[in-house]
Design a protein around this motif. Structure first.
Motif, PDB file in Angstrom:
ATOM      1  N   ARG A  53      -4.375  47.465 -61.977  1.00 63.59           N
ATOM      2  CA  ARG A  53      -4.789  46.167 -61.665  1.00 63.59           C
ATOM      3  C   ARG A  53      -5.986  46.074 -61.106  1.00 63.59           C
ATOM      4  NH1 ARG A  53       0.977  45.379 -60.775  1.00 63.59           N
ATOM      5  NH2 ARG A  53       1.801  44.041 -62.496  1.00 63.59           N
ATOM      6  N   LYS A  54      -6.312  46.911 -59.888  1.00 62.24           N
ATOM      7  CA  LYS A  54      -7.310  46.825 -59.059  1.00 62.24           C
ATOM      8  C   LYS A  54      -8.419  47.261 -59.588  1.00 62.24           C
ATOM      9  CE  LYS A  54      -8.949  48.956 -54.570  1.00 62.24           C
ATOM     10  NZ  LYS A  54      -8.474  49.812 -53.452  1.00 62.24           N
ATOM     11  N   GLU A  55      -8.579  48.148 -60.555  1.00 63.78           N
ATOM     12  CA  GLU A  55      -9.626  48.283 -61.162  1.00 63.78           C
ATOM     13  C   GLU A  55     -10.037  47.450 -62.259  1.00 63.78           C
ATOM     14  OE1 GLU A  55     -10.338  52.625 -62.614  1.00 63.78           O
ATOM     15  OE2 GLU A  55      -8.999  53.312 -60.840  1.00 63.78           O
ATOM     16  N   LEU A  56      -9.203  47.188 -63.004  1.00 63.78           N
ATOM     17  CA  LEU A  56      -9.456  45.953 -63.843  1.00 63.78           C
ATOM     18  C   LEU A  56      -9.980  44.553 -63.341  1.00 63.78           C
ATOM     19  CD1 LEU A  56      -6.760  46.404 -66.614  1.00 63.78           C
ATOM     20  CD2 LEU A  56      -8.954  47.091 -66.881  1.00 63.78           C
ATOM     21  N   ARG A  57      -9.328  44.379 -62.295  1.00 65.21           N
ATOM     22  CA  ARG A  57      -9.509  43.061 -61.615  1.00 65.21           C
ATOM     23  C   ARG A  57     -11.247  43.208 -61.239  1.00 65.21           C
ATOM     24  NH1 ARG A  57      -6.903  43.267 -56.984  1.00 65.21           N
ATOM     25  NH2 ARG A  57      -4.890  42.986 -58.115  1.00 65.21           N
ATOM     26  N   ASN A  58     -11.750  44.289 -60.973  1.00 65.85           N
ATOM     27  CA  ASN A  58     -13.204  44.502 -60.735  1.00 65.85           C
ATOM     28  C   ASN A  58     -14.146  44.238 -61.875  1.00 65.85           C
ATOM     29  OD1 ASN A  58     -12.724  45.161 -57.994  1.00 65.85           O
ATOM     30  ND2 ASN A  58     -12.820  47.389 -58.605  1.00 65.85           N
ATOM     31  N   MET A  59     -13.441  43.999 -62.890  1.00 59.65           N
ATOM     32  CA  MET A  59     -14.103  43.824 -64.317  1.00 59.65           C
ATOM     33  C   MET A  59     -13.666  42.338 -64.904  1.00 59.65           C
ATOM     34  SD  MET A  59     -13.252  47.314 -66.056  1.00 59.65           S
ATOM     35  CE  MET A  59     -14.104  46.937 -67.617  1.00 59.65           C
ATOM     36  N   ASP A  60     -13.319  41.535 -64.115  1.00 55.98           N
ATOM     37  CA  ASP A  60     -12.869  40.193 -64.491  1.00 55.98           C
ATOM     38  C   ASP A  60     -11.832  40.413 -65.671  1.00 55.98           C
ATOM     39  OD1 ASP A  60     -12.763  37.463 -64.256  1.00 55.98           O
ATOM     40  OD2 ASP A  60     -14.432  37.059 -65.339  1.00 55.98           O
ATOM     41  N   VAL A  61     -10.785  41.313 -65.385  1.00 57.85           N
ATOM     42  CA  VAL A  61      -9.746  41.488 -66.470  1.00 57.85           C
ATOM     43  C   VAL A  61      -8.325  41.205 -65.583  1.00 57.85           C
ATOM     44  CG1 VAL A  61      -8.709  43.255 -68.166  1.00 57.85           C
ATOM     45  CG2 VAL A  61     -11.146  42.861 -68.123  1.00 57.85           C
ATOM     46  N   GLU A  62      -7.632  40.658 -66.143  1.00 55.93           N
ATOM     47  CA  GLU A  62      -6.311  40.643 -65.333  1.00 55.93           C
ATOM     48  C   GLU A  62      -5.194  41.377 -66.380  1.00 55.93           C
ATOM     49  OE1 GLU A  62      -4.663  36.834 -64.309  1.00 55.93           O
ATOM     50  OE2 GLU A  62      -6.615  35.927 -64.241  1.00 55.93           O
ATOM     51  N   PHE A  63      -4.364  42.206 -65.550  1.00 56.44           N
ATOM     52  CA  PHE A  63      -3.221  43.122 -66.073  1.00 56.44           C
ATOM     53  C   PHE A  63      -2.007  42.544 -65.409  1.00 56.44           C
ATOM     54  CE2 PHE A  63      -0.487  46.938 -66.016  1.00 56.44           C
ATOM     55  CZ  PHE A  63      -0.589  47.191 -67.286  1.00 56.44           C
ATOM     56  N   SER A  64      -1.007  41.782 -66.364  1.00 53.84           N
ATOM     57  CA  SER A  64       0.042  41.242 -65.865  1.00 53.84           C
ATOM     58  C   SER A  64       1.456  41.733 -66.677  1.00 53.84           C
ATOM     59  CB  SER A  64      -0.045  39.726 -65.867  1.00 53.84           C
ATOM     60  OG  SER A  64      -1.188  39.167 -65.481  1.00 53.84           O
ATOM     61  N   VAL A  65       2.235  41.763 -65.845  1.00 56.87           N
ATOM     62  CA  VAL A  65       3.657  42.104 -66.367  1.00 56.87           C
ATOM     63  C   VAL A  65       4.293  40.520 -66.589  1.00 56.87           C
ATOM     64  CG1 VAL A  65       6.040  43.112 -66.371  1.00 56.87           C
ATOM     65  CG2 VAL A  65       3.841  44.302 -65.475  1.00 56.87           C
ATOM     66  N   VAL A  66       4.890  40.206 -67.886  1.00 52.98           N
ATOM     67  CA  VAL A  66       5.132  38.736 -68.161  1.00 52.98           C
ATOM     68  C   VAL A  66       6.474  38.818 -68.797  1.00 52.98           C
ATOM     69  CG1 VAL A  66       4.798  36.468 -69.027  1.00 52.98           C
ATOM     70  CG2 VAL A  66       2.909  37.836 -68.112  1.00 52.98           C
ATOM     71  N   LYS A  67       7.352  38.074 -68.511  1.00 55.36           N
ATOM     72  CA  LYS A  67       8.659  38.040 -69.258  1.00 55.36           C
ATOM     73  C   LYS A  67       8.211  37.471 -70.794  1.00 55.36           C
ATOM     74  CE  LYS A  67      12.690  36.740 -67.837  1.00 55.36           C
ATOM     75  NZ  LYS A  67      13.656  36.090 -67.344  1.00 55.36           N
ATOM     76  N   ASN A  68       8.828  38.314 -71.754  1.00 58.00           N
ATOM     77  CA  ASN A  68       8.410  38.131 -73.331  1.00 58.00           C
ATOM     78  C   ASN A  68       8.834  36.495 -73.685  1.00 58.00           C
ATOM     79  OD1 ASN A  68       7.401  40.477 -73.783  1.00 58.00           O
ATOM     80  ND2 ASN A  68       9.486  41.190 -74.360  1.00 58.00           N
ATOM     81  N   SER A  69       9.889  35.881 -72.986  1.00 58.61           N
ATOM     82  CA  SER A  69      10.446  34.588 -73.648  1.00 58.61           C
ATOM     83  C   SER A  69       9.356  33.511 -72.750  1.00 58.61           C
ATOM     84  CB  SER A  69      11.684  34.356 -72.891  1.00 58.61           C
ATOM     85  OG  SER A  69      11.804  34.581 -71.458  1.00 58.61           O
ATOM     86  N   LEU A  70       8.830  33.663 -71.556  1.00 56.94           N
ATOM     87  CA  LEU A  70       8.009  32.931 -71.048  1.00 56.94           C
ATOM     88  C   LEU A  70       6.439  33.207 -72.012  1.00 56.94           C
ATOM     89  CD1 LEU A  70       8.426  33.428 -67.276  1.00 56.94           C
ATOM     90  CD2 LEU A  70       9.509  31.757 -68.985  1.00 56.94           C
ATOM     91  N   LEU A  71       6.202  34.212 -72.280  1.00 55.71           N
ATOM     92  CA  LEU A  71       4.864  34.533 -72.955  1.00 55.71           C
ATOM     93  C   LEU A  71       4.937  33.845 -74.300  1.00 55.71           C
ATOM     94  CD1 LEU A  71       2.076  35.988 -72.944  1.00 55.71           C
ATOM     95  CD2 LEU A  71       3.372  38.131 -73.634  1.00 55.71           C
ATOM     96  N   ARG A  72       5.991  33.834 -74.900  1.00 52.82           N
ATOM     97  CA  ARG A  72       6.233  33.259 -76.322  1.00 52.82           C
ATOM     98  C   ARG A  72       5.836  31.615 -76.278  1.00 52.82           C
ATOM     99  NH1 ARG A  72      10.438  36.159 -77.138  1.00 52.82           N
ATOM    100  NH2 ARG A  72       9.935  37.870 -78.310  1.00 52.82           N
ATOM    101  N   ILE A  73       6.612  31.253 -75.015  1.00 57.09           N
ATOM    102  CA  ILE A  73       6.510  29.653 -74.891  1.00 57.09           C
ATOM    103  C   ILE A  73       4.744  29.380 -74.515  1.00 57.09           C
ATOM    104  CG2 ILE A  73       7.040  27.836 -73.464  1.00 57.09           C
ATOM    105  CD1 ILE A  73       9.723  29.283 -73.001  1.00 57.09           C
ATOM    106  N   ALA A  74       4.294  30.185 -73.501  1.00 62.50           N
ATOM    107  CA  ALA A  74       3.044  29.934 -73.065  1.00 62.50           C
ATOM    108  C   ALA A  74       1.845  30.156 -74.253  1.00 62.50           C
ATOM    109  CB  ALA A  74       2.653  30.841 -71.917  1.00 62.50           C
ATOM    110  N   SER A  75       2.234  31.138 -74.934  1.00 62.56           N
ATOM    111  CA  SER A  75       1.193  31.523 -76.156  1.00 62.56           C
ATOM    112  C   SER A  75       1.084  30.276 -77.256  1.00 62.56           C
ATOM    113  CB  SER A  75       1.649  32.655 -76.822  1.00 62.56           C
ATOM    114  OG  SER A  75       2.780  32.629 -77.558  1.00 62.56           O
ATOM    115  N   GLY A  76       2.098  29.288 -77.103  1.00 66.99           N
ATOM    116  CA  GLY A  76       2.079  28.406 -78.241  1.00 66.99           C
ATOM    117  C   GLY A  76       0.410  27.506 -78.009  1.00 66.99           C
ATOM    118  N   GLY A  77      -0.080  27.316 -79.289  1.00 64.92           N
ATOM    119  CA  GLY A  77      -1.425  26.566 -79.368  1.00 64.92           C
ATOM    120  C   GLY A  77      -2.643  27.320 -78.774  1.00 64.92           C
TER     121      GLY A  77
END
Length: 173
Positions: free
Chosen positions: A40-64
């Motif tokens: 997370r720390k090294e990717l944050r310096n590159m303007d990249v986010e590394f996140s652990v997300v629940k699959n059900s929430l990711l499915r809903i959020a990815s719509g559209g």
């Protein structure tokens, strides 16, 4: 998790998914907290986010969003890599982490509107960075007119040499 909290997480995640230009989906099982923090720390310096997300929430959020194309891969322990600027740099960083931490695995990703397999992401990591590619393009664009001028001046030089040869022949005769 409470319903209101889930809705807030989905809204924030949906906003992230709309802002990013590419994303990688990774499997992180077997990594410890220190390794995850390092990533997370090294990717944050590159303007990249590394996140652990629940699959059900990711499915809903990815719509559209562009991430909706990866819906079939939202199973198992997933971490998303949200890339906002340079996908090549992010791919290089992720492949570096994979070499150091073999338990981290690439599953799938997308770049623009194209879905990427893990092998394609590894190929993306071998490309030069965006700045280097732009510099090469600028060099090519700058060199083309110079070469054109050189070629055209060569013909003019040959014409002048021919005319001078004719002139000297006429002077001798």
């Amino acid at each position: 998790m409470e319903r209101q909290k889930k809705q807030k997480v989905v809204e924030e995640l949906s906003e992230k998914l709309k802002r990013m230009n590419s994303m990688f989906l990774t499997e992180y099982s077997g990594l410890n907290v220190a390794q995850m923090t390092k990533i997370r720390k090294e990717l944050r310096n590159m303007d990249v986010e590394f996140s652990v997300v629940k699959n059900s929430l990711l499915r809903i959020a990815s719509g559209g969003t562009k991430a909706e194309a990866l819906k079939d891969h939202f199973n198992g322990p997933n971490a998303i890599v949200c890339i906002y600027k340079d996908p090549v740099g992010a791919a290089k960083a992720i492949t570096g982490f994979i070499k150091d931490m073999p338990k981290l695995k690439l599953k799938v990703g997308f770049l623009g509107s194209q879905t990427l397999t893990p092998d394609e992401i590894l190929k993306l990591a071998t490309l030069p960075s965006r700045e280097i590619l732009i510099a090469k393009l600028m060099g090519l664009l700058q060199g083309t007119p110079q070469r054109l001028v050189y070629v055209l001046s060569g013909n003019m030089n040959k014409l002048m040499m021919t005319l001078n040869a004719i002139k000297s022949k006429k002077e001798q005769a």
